[in-house]
Design a protein around this motif. Structure first.
Motif, mmCIF file in Angstrom:
data_model
loop_
_atom_site.group_PDB
_atom_site.id
_atom_site.type_symbol
_atom_site.label_atom_id
_atom_site.label_comp_id
_atom_site.label_asym_id
_atom_site.label_seq_id
_atom_site.Cartn_x
_atom_site.Cartn_y
_atom_site.Cartn_z
ATOM 1 N N ALA A 50 11.087 -9.644 0.260
ATOM 2 C CA ALA A 50 10.539 -8.979 -0.923
ATOM 3 C C ALA A 50 9.026 -9.161 -0.990
ATOM 4 C CB ALA A 50 11.202 -9.525 -2.187
ATOM 5 N N ALA A 51 8.555 -10.364 -0.649
ATOM 6 C CA ALA A 51 7.114 -10.623 -0.658
ATOM 7 C C ALA A 51 6.398 -9.768 0.381
ATOM 8 C CB ALA A 51 6.852 -12.109 -0.407
ATOM 9 N N ILE A 52 7.027 -9.579 1.530
ATOM 10 C CA ILE A 52 6.433 -8.736 2.574
ATOM 11 C C ILE A 52 6.304 -7.301 2.079
ATOM 12 C CG2 ILE A 52 6.816 -7.760 4.872
ATOM 13 C CD1 ILE A 52 8.219 -10.400 5.613
ATOM 14 N N ALA A 53 7.379 -6.785 1.470
ATOM 15 C CA ALA A 53 7.357 -5.409 0.955
ATOM 16 C C ALA A 53 6.329 -5.268 -0.165
ATOM 17 C CB ALA A 53 8.749 -5.021 0.457
ATOM 18 N N PHE A 54 6.292 -6.243 -1.060
ATOM 19 C CA PHE A 54 5.373 -6.194 -2.195
ATOM 20 C C PHE A 54 3.918 -6.243 -1.713
ATOM 21 C CE2 PHE A 54 2.931 -7.987 -5.691
ATOM 22 C CZ PHE A 54 3.417 -7.297 -6.787
ATOM 23 N N GLY A 55 3.627 -7.171 -0.807
ATOM 24 C CA GLY A 55 2.263 -7.317 -0.320
ATOM 25 C C GLY A 55 1.770 -6.090 0.417
ATOM 26 N N ALA A 56 2.605 -5.545 1.311
ATOM 27 C CA ALA A 56 2.204 -4.362 2.075
ATOM 28 C C ALA A 56 1.972 -3.164 1.158
ATOM 29 C CB ALA A 56 3.276 -4.032 3.115
ATOM 30 N N THR A 57 2.814 -3.030 0.138
ATOM 31 C CA THR A 57 2.677 -1.898 -0.786
ATOM 32 C C THR A 57 1.404 -2.007 -1.607
ATOM 33 O OG1 THR A 57 5.098 -1.780 -0.936
ATOM 34 C CG2 THR A 57 3.836 -0.573 -2.580
ATOM 35 N N ILE A 58 1.091 -3.200 -2.080
ATOM 36 C CA ILE A 58 -0.116 -3.391 -2.885
ATOM 37 C C ILE A 58 -1.368 -3.144 -2.048
ATOM 38 C CG2 ILE A 58 -1.458 -5.065 -4.201
ATOM 39 C CD1 ILE A 58 1.041 -3.981 -5.612
ATOM 40 N N ILE A 59 -1.365 -3.601 -0.801
ATOM 41 C CA ILE A 59 -2.510 -3.343 0.091
ATOM 42 C C ILE A 59 -2.664 -1.841 0.317
ATOM 43 C CG2 ILE A 59 -3.397 -3.650 2.428
ATOM 44 C CD1 ILE A 59 -2.059 -6.407 2.437
ATOM 45 N N GLY A 60 -1.551 -1.175 0.588
ATOM 46 C CA GLY A 60 -1.597 0.273 0.767
ATOM 47 C C GLY A 60 -2.048 0.993 -0.489
ATOM 48 N N LEU A 61 -1.613 0.506 -1.655
ATOM 49 C CA LEU A 61 -2.022 1.104 -2.923
ATOM 50 C C LEU A 61 -3.530 1.000 -3.107
ATOM 51 C CD1 LEU A 61 -1.348 2.231 -5.790
ATOM 52 C CD2 LEU A 61 -1.075 -0.143 -6.519
ATOM 53 N N ALA A 62 -4.088 -0.150 -2.753
ATOM 54 C CA ALA A 62 -5.527 -0.341 -2.912
ATOM 55 C C ALA A 62 -6.331 0.546 -1.967
ATOM 56 C CB ALA A 62 -5.882 -1.815 -2.669
ATOM 57 N N ALA A 63 -5.758 0.872 -0.817
ATOM 58 C CA ALA A 63 -6.492 1.636 0.192
ATOM 59 C C ALA A 63 -6.347 3.144 0.039
ATOM 60 C CB ALA A 63 -6.028 1.220 1.585
ATOM 61 N N THR A 64 -5.235 3.589 -0.546
ATOM 62 C CA THR A 64 -4.976 5.030 -0.593
ATOM 63 C C THR A 64 -5.717 5.706 -1.728
ATOM 64 O OG1 THR A 64 -3.213 6.704 -0.631
ATOM 65 C CG2 THR A 64 -2.959 4.821 -2.097
ATOM 66 N N LYS A 65 -5.991 6.984 -1.533
ATOM 67 C CA LYS A 65 -6.577 7.807 -2.586
ATOM 68 C C LYS A 65 -5.505 8.646 -3.283
ATOM 69 C CE LYS A 65 -11.118 8.200 -0.345
ATOM 70 N NZ LYS A 65 -12.131 9.132 0.200
ATOM 71 N N GLU A 66 -4.294 8.635 -2.732
ATOM 72 C CA GLU A 66 -3.200 9.424 -3.293
ATOM 73 C C GLU A 66 -2.434 8.601 -4.330
ATOM 74 O OE1 GLU A 66 -0.777 10.957 -0.188
ATOM 75 O OE2 GLU A 66 -2.398 12.085 0.743
ATOM 76 N N ARG A 67 -3.120 8.205 -5.357
ATOM 77 C CA ARG A 67 -2.492 7.485 -6.456
ATOM 78 C C ARG A 67 -2.956 8.103 -7.774
ATOM 79 N NH1 ARG A 67 -6.350 3.697 -4.453
ATOM 80 N NH2 ARG A 67 -8.064 3.340 -5.945
ATOM 81 N N SER A 68 -2.169 7.890 -8.785
ATOM 82 C CA SER A 68 -2.485 8.455 -10.092
ATOM 83 C C SER A 68 -2.129 7.446 -11.168
ATOM 84 C CB SER A 68 -1.712 9.763 -10.305
ATOM 85 O OG SER A 68 -0.305 9.524 -10.240
ATOM 86 N N SER A 69 -2.388 7.792 -12.406
ATOM 87 C CA SER A 69 -2.061 6.902 -13.520
ATOM 88 C C SER A 69 -0.540 6.767 -13.646
ATOM 89 C CB SER A 69 -2.636 7.452 -14.826
ATOM 90 O OG SER A 69 -2.135 6.742 -15.939
#
Length: 443
Positions: A50-69
């Motif tokens: 779970a920590a691996i999935a959570f960490g990778a997702t948060i890193i990807g979230l910080a790097a991507t521009k395809e995010r919204s509110s």
């Protein structure tokens, strides 16, 4: 071999999530609902997947521009208020240090719900979340259903060890909630054999829920069947199917199952039922004396001694309503109920507003089946402690994302996909518009 397979999937999906973080949301959902690592026998069992999935997702979230509110509806605002309130009730509760592990677990689940709302936006994403959420439980339900059939229902079916749904009752309710989601996916299939396979899977999930010996799940599936019949178009044919199928399933179950179900009427003679009543009185009285709540553990001997008419029956609430009431007080319960009322209304909006939009026909199915799912949660949850489980909140995400997709006319900005089993994300083939035919000019 099983450990290697599970960890290979986890690392591959986590690596992909660094570039496409929505994949990390799917990985987290799979791990959180199905808990596949708990069926391993080696190093994967206790691996920090779970920590691996959570960490990778948060890193990807910080790097991507395809995010919204993440604030895509009233239900999300209420959800955030609920997160803040349960944090306050933990900090000012009876034992914050003892409750920290449960608060931390719930906050991670809730944080990923917000991340999902930030990263998921297309029809492909919505269908992927539905497939992962329902499919994870479908695999366990099919296994449990076959076990019930081969053993004649003489042994109970249990959920993944160390998970929210490890207990037979909670596992049964999760399977009941998965059935409407599987029905939604079935409605999107055009292949006849695929639809038949989905029917068999839903039937096995129903059998597995019966094989859990859960009375709450029986009430939930009964309420869902009645709701489907009442709102269905073919009341006669559906009614005949129910009249024929239900007695056959019940007749298959052994006398021990019948004996346990009969305690619904004679609850005064059942120790488990009386333990629930003792816990409900305890939660009710706690809410008057502790407006902020007592934290995540209301099943304390000293509280039962003060607030329960049965002080010797220290028992978990086994009800989402009294669980939240005892933990977080009347304000917490009000916000909790408001989340689901708002989600129900949004699902109803999909049922009524999308009927005249051909491109949004699937959204009508989504709204209807999510309402059935929420009904099962509301009825079965009255007797089970699943207030913080992922699946209902995933349903909230599905409903809100679908509504936003309709309101923003998502079909205009996304390619159409070939219908049928190829709708599965990653396997769908986009239908690109045909190039214009050149006009021949004759001189």
């Amino acid at each position: 071999m099983r450990d290697i397979l599970i960890m290979s999937i986890v690392f591959a999906a986590a690596f992909a999530a660094l570039k496409r973080p929505w994949i990390g949301v799917m990985l987290w959902t799979w791990l959180s609902i199905m808990n596949p690592h708990r069926y391993a026998f080696g190093f994967a069992y206790d691996a920090p997947v779970a920590a691996i999935a959570f960490g990778a997702t948060i890193i990807g979230l910080a790097a991507t521009k395809e995010r919204s509110s993440p604030f895509k509806g009233t239900a999300v605002a209420l959800f955030v208020v609920f997160m803040v309130w349960i944090s306050l009730s933990t900090v000012f509760g009876l034992d914050p240090s003892d409750d920290y592990w449960q608060w931390n677990k719930v906050m991670k689940v809730d944080a990923m719900i917000l991340v999902a709302l930030m990263l998921l936006h297309s029809k492909k994403h919505i269908l992927a979340l539905t497939w992962i959420s329902a499919g994870s439980l479908a695999l366990l339900g099919a296994k449990g259903g076959l076990f019930t059939l081969t053993t004649g229902g003489n042994f109970r079916v249990w959920g993944p060890p160390g998970s929210f749904i490890e207990d037979n009752n909670e596992f049964a309710l999760s399977l009941v909630m998965a059935i409407p989601l599987l029905r939604f996916l079935q409605l999107q299939l055009t292949n006849r054999w695929g639809r038949h396979a989905m029917s068999a899977t839903m039937l096995l999930c129903a059998v597995a829920s019966l094989g859990s010996y859960s009375r709450g799940a029986l009430l939930a599936i009964s309420a869902m069947a009645l709701f489907l019949w009442w709102n269905g178009k073919n009341k006669l044919s559906v009614g005949l199917v129910l009249i024929l199928a239900v007695p056959l399933l019940i007749a298959f179950m052994p006398d021990a199952w019948m004996g346990r179900m009969s305690t619904i009427d004679n609850y005064q003679e059942d120790e488990s039922s009386m333990g629930r009543i003792a816990a409900w009185w305890n939660a009710w009285n706690i809410a008057f004396h502790y407006p902020l709540g007592v934290g995540f553990n209301a099943a304390r001997p000293e509280l039962f001694e003060r607030f329960s008419p049965y002080p010797d029956m220290v028992h978990a609430a086994h009800s989402i309503y009294f669980q939240v009431l005892g933990n977080h007080g009347f304000v917490g319960l009000f916000v909790f109920l408001s989340i689901w009322i708002s989600t129900w209304r949004s699902a109803g909006w999909l049922r009524t507003q999308c009927t005249k939009i051909p491109e949004a026909a699937w959204c009508v199915d989504m709204g209807a089946m999510c309402q059935v799912c929420l009904l099962g949660y509301a009825v079965g949850g009255a007797f089970l402690s699943l207030a913080y489980f992922d699946l209902p909140y995933n349903v909230m995400v599905m409903v809100l994302l679908t509504r936003v997709w309709v309101q923003t006319k998502g079909w205009l900005r996304e390619p159409a996909y070939v219908p049928g089993w190829k709708n599965i994300p990653g396997m769908a083939r986009p239908v690109l518009p045909k190039p214009p035919v050149p006009i021949k000019r004759y001189v």
